[in-house]
Design a protein around this motif. Structure first.
Motif, mmCIF file in Angstrom:
data_model
loop_
_atom_site.group_PDB
_atom_site.id
_atom_site.type_symbol
_atom_site.label_atom_id
_atom_site.label_comp_id
_atom_site.label_asym_id
_atom_site.label_seq_id
_atom_site.Cartn_x
_atom_site.Cartn_y
_atom_site.Cartn_z
ATOM 1 N N THR A 69 5.914 1.060 -6.189
ATOM 2 C CA THR A 69 6.988 0.330 -5.210
ATOM 3 C C THR A 69 7.213 1.113 -3.803
ATOM 4 O O THR A 69 7.463 0.492 -3.146
ATOM 5 N N TYR A 70 7.581 2.358 -4.134
ATOM 6 C CA TYR A 70 8.046 2.972 -3.044
ATOM 7 C C TYR A 70 7.185 3.616 -1.877
ATOM 8 O O TYR A 70 7.383 3.702 -0.998
ATOM 9 N N SER A 71 6.011 3.891 -2.249
ATOM 10 C CA SER A 71 4.962 4.240 -1.541
ATOM 11 C C SER A 71 3.899 3.131 -1.165
ATOM 12 O O SER A 71 2.996 3.328 -0.260
ATOM 13 N N LEU A 72 3.861 2.041 -1.680
ATOM 14 C CA LEU A 72 3.354 0.857 -1.733
ATOM 15 C C LEU A 72 1.758 1.146 -2.306
ATOM 16 O O LEU A 72 1.213 0.009 -2.885
ATOM 17 N N ILE A 73 1.036 2.173 -1.923
ATOM 18 C CA ILE A 73 -0.319 2.194 -2.620
ATOM 19 C C ILE A 73 -0.517 3.420 -2.809
ATOM 20 O O ILE A 73 -0.238 4.662 -2.352
ATOM 21 N N ASN A 74 -1.279 3.739 -4.062
ATOM 22 C CA ASN A 74 -1.491 4.875 -4.711
ATOM 23 C C ASN A 74 -3.295 4.727 -5.074
ATOM 24 O O ASN A 74 -3.600 4.029 -5.252
ATOM 25 N N ASP A 75 -3.663 5.791 -4.518
ATOM 26 C CA ASP A 75 -5.354 6.215 -4.835
ATOM 27 C C ASP A 75 -5.599 6.965 -6.111
ATOM 28 O O ASP A 75 -4.885 7.976 -6.249
ATOM 29 N N CYS A 76 -6.205 6.346 -6.725
ATOM 30 C CA CYS A 76 -6.293 6.912 -8.309
ATOM 31 C C CYS A 76 -8.001 6.945 -8.597
ATOM 32 O O CYS A 76 -8.280 6.311 -9.448
ATOM 33 N N GLY A 77 -8.542 7.552 -7.978
ATOM 34 C CA GLY A 77 -10.126 7.726 -8.268
ATOM 35 C C GLY A 77 -10.699 6.611 -7.760
ATOM 36 O O GLY A 77 -10.890 6.337 -6.496
ATOM 37 N N GLU A 78 -11.428 5.743 -8.718
ATOM 38 C CA GLU A 78 -12.290 4.700 -8.517
ATOM 39 C C GLU A 78 -11.149 3.316 -8.223
ATOM 40 O O GLU A 78 -11.707 2.244 -7.937
ATOM 41 N N VAL A 79 -10.030 3.555 -8.272
ATOM 42 C CA VAL A 79 -9.151 2.428 -8.450
ATOM 43 C C VAL A 79 -7.803 2.621 -7.371
ATOM 44 O O VAL A 79 -7.461 4.000 -7.316
ATOM 45 N N VAL A 80 -7.585 1.883 -6.766
ATOM 46 C CA VAL A 80 -6.304 1.794 -5.578
ATOM 47 C C VAL A 80 -5.355 0.876 -6.239
ATOM 48 O O VAL A 80 -5.809 -0.328 -6.661
ATOM 49 N N HIS A 81 -4.285 1.234 -6.486
ATOM 50 C CA HIS A 81 -3.107 0.567 -7.241
ATOM 51 C C HIS A 81 -2.141 0.244 -5.881
ATOM 52 O O HIS A 81 -1.638 1.265 -5.366
ATOM 53 N N ALA A 82 -1.770 -0.975 -5.757
ATOM 54 C CA ALA A 82 -0.732 -1.384 -4.671
ATOM 55 C C ALA A 82 0.609 -2.267 -5.406
ATOM 56 O O ALA A 82 0.183 -3.088 -6.323
ATOM 57 N N ASP A 83 1.597 -2.125 -4.849
ATOM 58 C CA ASP A 83 2.786 -2.962 -5.088
ATOM 59 C C ASP A 83 3.611 -3.442 -3.967
ATOM 60 O O ASP A 83 4.118 -2.617 -3.118
ATOM 61 N N PHE A 84 3.164 -4.669 -3.793
ATOM 62 C CA PHE A 84 3.666 -5.242 -2.701
ATOM 63 C C PHE A 84 5.054 -6.268 -2.673
ATOM 64 O O PHE A 84 5.557 -6.770 -2.144
ATOM 65 N N TYR A 85 5.770 -5.478 -3.637
ATOM 66 C CA TYR A 85 7.136 -6.165 -4.007
ATOM 67 C C TYR A 85 8.052 -6.242 -2.911
ATOM 68 O O TYR A 85 8.956 -7.037 -2.431
ATOM 69 N N GLU A 103 -12.486 2.177 0.540
ATOM 70 C CA GLU A 103 -13.989 2.442 0.785
ATOM 71 C C GLU A 103 -14.550 3.037 -0.297
ATOM 72 O O GLU A 103 -14.266 4.121 -1.168
ATOM 73 N N GLU A 104 -15.623 2.514 -1.012
ATOM 74 C CA GLU A 104 -16.171 2.991 -2.085
ATOM 75 C C GLU A 104 -15.537 3.196 -3.559
ATOM 76 O O GLU A 104 -15.745 3.850 -4.292
ATOM 77 N N LEU A 124 -10.240 -7.573 4.844
ATOM 78 C CA LEU A 124 -11.284 -6.810 3.858
ATOM 79 C C LEU A 124 -12.641 -7.457 4.106
ATOM 80 O O LEU A 124 -12.558 -8.648 4.517
ATOM 81 N N SER A 125 -13.857 -6.834 3.769
ATOM 82 C CA SER A 125 -15.021 -7.320 4.200
ATOM 83 C C SER A 125 -15.251 -8.498 3.024
ATOM 84 O O SER A 125 -14.655 -8.676 1.804
#
Length: 158
Positions: A69-85, A103-104, A124-125
């Motif tokens: 929530t506070y950083s909006l986006i976390n990169d977690c390996g093959e997954v990106v987690h976002a919270d747009f609250y 990317e990838e 996004l594409s």
């Protein structure tokens, strides 16, 4: 003359899971991944307390990754987690530089992203496949300490 505006997108039901307890979520995630075409964007939809972050943490295989929530986006390996609250306008999506994060990547999980689906699509594409996972909480029943959840996976069609 009255013209009906064409909807921005439609949904197609993919899969449902009902009466799922937290201990069952990892099994649901295996089935969910089998239902997704990669790279997949999954918008997690539900009210506060529905279990979006809990679901994401189990998806990531982490017990305490928390909500971004506070950083909006976390990169977690093959997954990106976002919270747009905390986003206030759709224009903020453009400034997040989503293509750089994705990317990838196999999965992009987005909490509170339902109002921004069209904006994410524009950034996004066409290589991405879009889904929405609606999460509903059921009432606590006798013999259980927690409420079960219902999950409804839908493909978003533009």
């Amino acid at each position: 003359m009255n013209f009906k505006e064409k909807p921005l997108f439609d949904y197609k039901d993919v899969r449902h899971w009902k009466k799922v307890y937290q201990s069952d979520i990892s099994n649901i995630i295996v089935e969910l991944k089998e239902s997704l075409k990669e790279p997949a964007i999954v918008v997690l939809n539900g009210p506060v307390g529905a279990g979006k972050t809990t679901f994401t943490n189990i998806f990531l295989g982490e017990d305490n990754s928390g909500s971004p929530t506070y950083s909006l986006i976390n990169d977690c390996g093959e997954v990106v987690h976002a919270d747009f609250y905390r986003l206030e306008t759709a224009e903020e999506i453009m400034h997040l530089e989503l293509p750089m994060y994705l990317e990838e990547k196999k999965y992009f999980l987005v909490e509170w992203g339902k109002d921004y689906i069209r904006d994410i699509y524009r950034e996004l594409s066409d290589d991405f496949h879009y889904f929405q996972l609606d999460i509903e909480s059921n009432e606590v029943k006798d013999g259980h300490d927690e409420a079960s959840r219902n999950y409804f996976l839908k493909k978003i069609i533009f």
